[in-house]
Design an enzyme around this catalytic site. Structure first.
Site, PDB file in Angstrom:
ATOM      1  N   HIS A 313       0.798  -0.974  -0.004  1.00 17.89           N
ATOM      2  CA  HIS A 313      -0.152  -0.152   0.034  1.00 17.89           C
ATOM      3  C   HIS A 313       1.015   1.265  -0.105  1.00 17.89           C
ATOM      4  CE1 HIS A 313      -3.201   2.802   1.232  1.00 17.89           C
ATOM      5  NE2 HIS A 313      -4.007   1.970   0.777  1.00 17.89           N
ATOM      6  N   ASP A 371      -7.932  -5.486   0.248  1.00 19.60           N
ATOM      7  CA  ASP A 371      -8.227  -6.208  -1.076  1.00 19.60           C
ATOM      8  C   ASP A 371      -7.884  -7.709  -0.926  1.00 19.60           C
ATOM      9  OD1 ASP A 371      -7.274  -3.532  -2.849  1.00 19.60           O
ATOM     10  OD2 ASP A 371      -9.466  -4.229  -2.758  1.00 19.60           O
TER      11      ASP A 371
HETATM   12  C1  SDX Z   1      -6.241   0.034  -2.850  1.00 17.84           C
HETATM   13  O1  SDX Z   1      -4.298   4.502  -2.150  1.00 17.84           O
HETATM   14  C2  SDX Z   1      -5.518   3.791  -1.535  1.00 17.84           C
HETATM   15  O2  SDX Z   1      -5.691   4.227  -0.214  1.00 17.84           O
HETATM   16  C3  SDX Z   1      -5.999   2.888  -2.069  1.00 17.84           C
HETATM   17  C4  SDX Z   1      -7.048   1.982  -1.245  1.00 17.84           C
HETATM   18  C5  SDX Z   1      -8.215   2.679  -1.090  1.00 17.84           C
HETATM   19  O3  SDX Z   1      -8.837   2.176  -0.263  1.00 17.84           O
HETATM   20  O4  SDX Z   1      -8.635   3.476  -1.833  1.00 17.84           O
HETATM   21  O5  SDX Z   1      -6.342   1.519  -0.132  1.00 17.84           O
HETATM   22  C6  SDX Z   1      -7.425   0.784  -2.142  1.00 17.84           C
HETATM   23  O6  SDX Z   1      -6.078   0.469  -4.112  1.00 17.84           O
HETATM   24  C7  SDX Z   1      -5.382  -0.884  -2.001  1.00 17.84           C
HETATM   25  C8  SDX Z   1      -4.204  -1.449  -3.053  1.00 17.84           C
HETATM   26  C9  SDX Z   1      -4.609  -2.454  -3.906  1.00 17.84           C
HETATM   27  N1  SDX Z   1      -3.587  -2.888  -4.978  1.00 17.84           N
HETATM   28  C10 SDX Z   1      -2.950  -4.020  -4.846  1.00 17.84           C
HETATM   29  O7  SDX Z   1      -3.162  -4.971  -3.907  1.00 17.84           O
HETATM   30  C11 SDX Z   1      -1.993  -4.242  -5.982  1.00 17.84           C
HETATM   31  C12 SDX Z   1      -0.620  -4.753  -5.455  1.00 17.84           C
HETATM   32  N2  SDX Z   1      -0.099  -3.867  -4.739  1.00 17.84           N
HETATM   33  C13 SDX Z   1       1.013  -3.029  -5.587  1.00 17.84           C
HETATM   34  O8  SDX Z   1       0.769  -2.665  -6.814  1.00 17.84           O
HETATM   35  C14 SDX Z   1       1.468  -1.897  -4.573  1.00 17.84           C
HETATM   36  O9  SDX Z   1       1.630  -2.063  -3.384  1.00 17.84           O
HETATM   37  C15 SDX Z   1       0.804  -0.546  -4.435  1.00 17.84           C
HETATM   38  C16 SDX Z   1       0.283   0.129  -6.055  1.00 17.84           C
HETATM   39  C17 SDX Z   1      -0.557  -0.881  -3.719  1.00 17.84           C
HETATM   40  C18 SDX Z   1       1.343   0.734  -3.935  1.00 17.84           C
HETATM   41  O10 SDX Z   1       2.344   0.730  -4.485  1.00 17.84           O
HETATM   42  P1  SDX Z   1       3.591   1.862  -4.394  1.00 17.84           P
HETATM   43  O11 SDX Z   1       3.247   2.655  -3.091  1.00 17.84           O
HETATM   44  O12 SDX Z   1       3.647   2.800  -5.694  1.00 17.84           O
HETATM   45  O13 SDX Z   1       5.009   0.949  -4.035  1.00 17.84           O
HETATM   46  P2  SDX Z   1       5.831   0.509  -4.971  1.00 17.84           P
HETATM   47  O14 SDX Z   1       5.112   0.044  -6.150  1.00 17.84           O
HETATM   48  O15 SDX Z   1       6.944   1.639  -5.217  1.00 17.84           O
HETATM   49  O16 SDX Z   1       6.488  -0.624  -4.172  1.00 17.84           O
HETATM   50  C19 SDX Z   1       7.660  -0.497  -3.398  1.00 17.84           C
HETATM   51  C20 SDX Z   1       8.226  -1.730  -3.534  1.00 17.84           C
HETATM   52  C21 SDX Z   1       8.667  -2.179  -5.199  1.00 17.84           C
HETATM   53  O17 SDX Z   1       9.849  -3.087  -4.857  1.00 17.84           O
HETATM   54  P3  SDX Z   1      11.258  -2.123  -5.249  1.00 17.84           P
HETATM   55  O18 SDX Z   1      11.368  -1.451  -6.439  1.00 17.84           O
HETATM   56  O19 SDX Z   1      11.524  -1.653  -4.102  1.00 17.84           O
HETATM   57  O20 SDX Z   1      12.106  -3.514  -5.499  1.00 17.84           O
HETATM   58  O21 SDX Z   1       7.518  -2.958  -3.018  1.00 17.84           O
HETATM   59  C22 SDX Z   1       7.475  -3.825  -4.152  1.00 17.84           C
HETATM   60  C23 SDX Z   1       7.583  -3.127  -5.354  1.00 17.84           C
HETATM   61  O22 SDX Z   1       7.976  -3.864  -6.620  1.00 17.84           O
HETATM   62  N3  SDX Z   1       5.826  -3.961  -4.233  1.00 17.84           N
HETATM   63  C24 SDX Z   1       5.497  -5.290  -4.350  1.00 17.84           C
HETATM   64  C25 SDX Z   1       3.985  -5.311  -4.107  1.00 17.84           C
HETATM   65  N4  SDX Z   1       3.723  -3.945  -3.990  1.00 17.84           N
HETATM   66  C26 SDX Z   1       4.845  -3.485  -3.874  1.00 17.84           C
HETATM   67  N5  SDX Z   1       6.075  -6.557  -4.625  1.00 17.84           N
HETATM   68  C27 SDX Z   1       5.352  -7.644  -4.750  1.00 17.84           C
HETATM   69  N6  SDX Z   1       3.703  -7.570  -4.673  1.00 17.84           N
HETATM   70  C28 SDX Z   1       3.112  -6.559  -4.335  1.00 17.84           C
HETATM   71  N7  SDX Z   1       2.022  -6.376  -4.171  1.00 17.84           N
END
Ligand code: SDX
Length: 436
Positions: A313, A371
């Site tokens: 998140h 989720d």
């Molecule tokens: C919702 O914003 C809100 O409040 C949204 C929400 C709401 O109520 O409105 O809470 C609802 O959208 C919840 C989130 C649902 N999405 C997912 O579950 C999809 C999977 N999650 C990711 O796509 C990600 O965690 C995000 C999009 C939710 C957050 O992404 P960020 O903050 O941009 O973080 P990032 O992508 O920069 O990740 C940091 C690191 C990265 O690795 P490095 O580049 O540091 O090596 O963590 C990794 C990412 O690759 N990472 C994950 C991951 N989420 C982040 N790796 C594997 N699986 C994951 N789910």
């Protein structure tokens, strides 16, 4: 907001004159640096793609402490609202700032109940869609289409219009989501019944039919009501920011909410519950818990582009409090339905346990979000996977409206118009066709 007793100073190592900027304090959470005069005083913009360090507005509606894993709606902890209140009380809280007393609760519930029907002509919109259209495509169209009917509530700058549009949207979303579902399975639409409560009415419109009486299961009704509460609002997330930016042009509330629905559809946002369930089903097909290690290796392989959906998140760097409550709700529903051995629930719990002990996730502070379990409980209730995000949109509509109305009521608000760092071609002349 209050002006802090200190300022931010910006200086440049190239001798360019620096500037001072005021700092403001909220009631809780990080202070902010007011950069509104930055461009006028320096000719420079800030650069913050994805807005990781940018406050787009001031708001008094929802507060998240990502490090603590705390979520407050108008100051009330989500754990208390989800266990002591119902969704319409929560709607009243988000819209007007306070939980209703008994009389106000009766009045608000009656107001919403008496707006649950949609204009009879709206059913003809659905006939234009293929039966196998994704429900989010249908809902984006239907909700935008509301502005073609309710002309007495389309002026976003008229407080009375905003009020009735809010009630209509909260009241009609369940009816529209159920219509999208019925259309996809070729069953007749069910009209709302005013003697049912909000979640029970939705269950009947979804799973009832004109040939027999539908009996609402109180455990499922309570579970669905709690799911709505958990999804109701969440600060300036992508879809809420979309609604604010869209509404800032002065467009009508229905169009602004339709923009929020379109944004929520994305798998990185509200579409994650659908993506998460599909992920669990794929792992189950691969061999279930025995294959979790192999799947986790893919997730940790940067080149695989595989994410553990339902994890991570932007703000929570601790357990999403909604995920805990969702897991409890999942347990209750599966027990009620005799599905306590549901293989996907077991698989999800195994995945969570492994992830929370794996340094890849621990080092990146990746925890289950709202989720991760919501798909399993919705599937158990009988909601089809491709409708999960529609349920999220149904619940989030009140948050979108509360945030939109707060913005319109803010004397400081302007039309949103970000700038850019331009990296394209400098001025160059067009060559005649025979010279290109
Ligand atoms: C919702 O914003 C809100 O409040 C949204 C929400 C709401 O109520 O409105 O809470 C609802 O959208 C919840 C989130 C649902 N999405 C997912 O579950 C999809 C999977 N999650 C990711 O796509 C990600 O965690 C995000 C999009 C939710 C957050 O992404 P960020 O903050 O941009 O973080 P990032 O992508 O920069 O990740 C940091 C690191 C990265 O690795 P490095 O580049 O540091 O090596 O963590 C990794 C990412 O690759 N990472 C994950 C991951 N989420 C982040 N790796 C594997 N699986 C994951 N789910």
């Amino acid at each position: 907001m209050k002006i802090a007793d200190y300022k931010a100073t910006l200086s440049f190592s190239n001798g360019q004159p620096g500037i001072e900027m005021p700092v403001y304090k909220g009631s809780i959470g990080p202070d902010v640096i007011d950069i509104r005069k930055l461009y006028g005083q320096t000719g420079m913009f800030t650069y913050d793609p994805g807005f990781l360090s940018t406050a787009s507005c001031q708001s008094a509606i929802t507060y998240i402490d990502g490090d603590k894993g705390e979520l407050l709606y108008r100051g009330h902890p989500i754990e208390q609202l989800a266990t002591q209140c119902d969704f319409l009380e929560t709607c009243h809280l988000l819209l007007y700032g306070e939980l209703p007393n008994a009389q106000k609760k009766t009045e608000f519930t009656s107001l919403v109940t008496n707006h649950t029907m949609v204009h009879e002509q709206m059913q003809f919109f659905l006939r234009g869609f293929r039966r196998d259209a994704h429900p989010m495509a249908v809902l984006t169209g239907l909700i935008g289409g509301l502005s073609a009917f309710y002309h007495d509530s389309t002026d976003i700058n008229n407080a009375a219009h905003r009020e009735i549009a809010a009630i209509r949207l909260i009241a009609k979303l369940p009816t529209l989501v159920a219509m999208a579902f019925k259309y996809s399975i070729g069953q007749p639409f069910m009209y709302p019944k005013n003697d049912l409560n909000y979640a029970g009415n939705f269950l009947r419109m979804m799973f009832g039919n004109p040939c027999e009486e539908y009996k609402v299961n109180p455990v499922l009704e309570r579970a669905l009501d709690r799911i709505f509460i958990l999804h109701a609002d969440h600060e300036q997330n992508a879809s809420t920011s979309t609604v604010r930016l869209c509404g800032s042009s002065g467009t009508n509330p229905f169009a602004a909410i339709a923009a929020g629905v379109a944004c929520l559809w994305g798998p990185a946002h509200g579409g994650a519950n659908e993506a998460c369930l599909n992920m669990l089903e794929d792992i189950q097909k691969m061999g279930g818990v025995a294959k979790v290690g192999e799947f986790m290796s893919q997730v940790k392989d940067k080149n695989s582009n595989v994410k553990l959906m339902g994890f991570g998140h932007r703000v929570y760097k601790n357990y999403d409090p909604r995920a805990k409550l969702m897991q409890e709700t999942c347990n209750e529903v599966l027990l009620e339905l005799g599905l306590e051995n549901d293989p996907l629930f077991k698989l999800a719990k195994a995945l969570e346990k492994i992830a929370l002990e794996d340094d890849y996730f621990v080092s990146r502070k990746l925890y289950p979000n709202v989720d991760f379990y919501s798909g399993i409980v919705q599937r158990a209730i009988g909601i089809p996977v491709n409708l999960f995000t529609g349920i999220f949109a149904l619940a989030r509509t009140v948050g979108w409206i509360a945030q939109l109305n707060e913005m319109i009521g803010d004397p400081e608000y302007k039309i949103g118009r970000p700038r850019q760092l331009f990296t394209g071609a400098e001025r160059r002349e067009v060559l005649a066709l025979n010279k290109r």
